[in-house]
Motif scaffolding. Structure first.
Motif, PDB file in Angstrom:
ATOM      1  N   MET A  10      -0.710   0.412   1.651  1.00  0.00           N
ATOM      2  CA  MET A  10      -1.552   1.495   1.187  1.00  0.00           C
ATOM      3  C   MET A  10      -2.989   1.220   1.640  1.00  0.00           C
ATOM      4  O   MET A  10      -3.451   0.098   1.571  1.00  0.00           O
ATOM      5  N   SER A  11      -3.674   2.241   2.087  1.00  0.00           N
ATOM      6  CA  SER A  11      -5.040   2.064   2.565  1.00  0.00           C
ATOM      7  C   SER A  11      -5.986   1.806   1.396  1.00  0.00           C
ATOM      8  O   SER A  11      -5.729   2.204   0.254  1.00  0.00           O
ATOM      9  N   MET A  12      -7.088   1.142   1.706  1.00  0.00           N
ATOM     10  CA  MET A  12      -8.105   0.884   0.685  1.00  0.00           C
ATOM     11  C   MET A  12      -8.631   2.211   0.122  1.00  0.00           C
ATOM     12  O   MET A  12      -8.823   2.342  -1.077  1.00  0.00           O
ATOM     13  N   LEU A  13      -8.855   3.169   1.022  1.00  0.00           N
ATOM     14  CA  LEU A  13      -9.370   4.465   0.589  1.00  0.00           C
ATOM     15  C   LEU A  13      -8.413   5.123  -0.403  1.00  0.00           C
ATOM     16  O   LEU A  13      -8.822   5.584  -1.469  1.00  0.00           O
ATOM     17  N   ARG A  14      -7.135   5.164  -0.070  1.00  0.00           N
ATOM     18  CA  ARG A  14      -6.155   5.782  -0.978  1.00  0.00           C
ATOM     19  C   ARG A  14      -6.082   5.027  -2.294  1.00  0.00           C
ATOM     20  O   ARG A  14      -6.038   5.632  -3.372  1.00  0.00           O
ATOM     21  N   ASN A  15      -6.080   3.716  -2.220  1.00  0.00           N
ATOM     22  CA  ASN A  15      -6.001   2.891  -3.419  1.00  0.00           C
ATOM     23  C   ASN A  15      -7.165   3.203  -4.359  1.00  0.00           C
ATOM     24  O   ASN A  15      -6.971   3.430  -5.553  1.00  0.00           O
ATOM     25  N   ILE A  16      -8.379   3.240  -3.827  1.00  0.00           N
ATOM     26  CA  ILE A  16      -9.563   3.520  -4.646  1.00  0.00           C
ATOM     27  C   ILE A  16      -9.526   4.961  -5.167  1.00  0.00           C
ATOM     28  O   ILE A  16      -9.794   5.214  -6.344  1.00  0.00           O
ATOM     29  N   ARG A  17      -9.178   5.911  -4.291  1.00  0.00           N
ATOM     30  CA  ARG A  17      -9.112   7.309  -4.709  1.00  0.00           C
ATOM     31  C   ARG A  17      -8.136   7.499  -5.862  1.00  0.00           C
ATOM     32  O   ARG A  17      -8.455   8.149  -6.870  1.00  0.00           O
ATOM     33  N   GLU A  18      -6.953   6.910  -5.749  1.00  0.00           N
ATOM     34  CA  GLU A  18      -5.957   7.039  -6.812  1.00  0.00           C
ATOM     35  C   GLU A  18      -6.386   6.318  -8.078  1.00  0.00           C
ATOM     36  O   GLU A  18      -6.154   6.809  -9.186  1.00  0.00           O
ATOM     37  N   ARG A  19      -7.026   5.166  -7.921  1.00  0.00           N
ATOM     38  CA  ARG A  19      -7.524   4.431  -9.076  1.00  0.00           C
ATOM     39  C   ARG A  19      -8.572   5.246  -9.844  1.00  0.00           C
ATOM     40  O   ARG A  19      -8.652   5.184 -11.067  1.00  0.00           O
ATOM     41  N   LYS A  20      -9.357   6.042  -9.104  1.00  0.00           N
ATOM     42  CA  LYS A  20     -10.370   6.895  -9.722  1.00  0.00           C
ATOM     43  C   LYS A  20      -9.779   8.204 -10.248  1.00  0.00           C
ATOM     44  O   LYS A  20     -10.484   9.005 -10.855  1.00  0.00           O
ATOM     45  N   GLY A  21      -8.483   8.432 -10.004  1.00  0.00           N
ATOM     46  CA  GLY A  21      -7.809   9.617 -10.519  1.00  0.00           C
ATOM     47  C   GLY A  21      -8.154  10.898  -9.784  1.00  0.00           C
ATOM     48  O   GLY A  21      -8.101  11.977 -10.371  1.00  0.00           O
TER      49      GLY A  21
END
Length: 82
Positions: free
Chosen positions: A1-12
């Motif tokens: 999983m990309s860092m961008l996707r990981n952060i985006r999903e973590r931020k909801g």
């Protein structure tokens, strides 16, 4: 999983929500997440601001991670400490 996707999903956030916050087309964000496009410095700044993270969190580590540098596209950049 990309860092961008990981952060985006973590931020909801959905891709379309992040696109609106960062003023970047949602298709381009999807391409960044899937690795079909190289994240530009200009877009990395906008995305980091929209996600309330340091820009270095969006950048993958290069092969020489012990050097303390990160890679953004073809440009090496120093690690930023906040």
């Amino acid at each position: 999983m990309s860092m961008l996707r990981n952060i985006r999903e973590r931020k909801g956030l959905s891709i379309s929500q992040l696109a609106a916050k960062a003023s970047i087309p949602s298709r381009l964000i999807a391409d960044y997440e899937e690795g079909r496009q190289v994240l530009t410095l200009a877009h990395a700044r906008l995305l980091a601001k929209a996600l309330w993270v340091g820009i270095e969190e969006l950048m993958p580590q290069n092969d020489n991670s012990s050097s303390g540098n990160c890679r953004l596209g073809r440009v090496a950049c120093p690690r930023l400490n906040f």
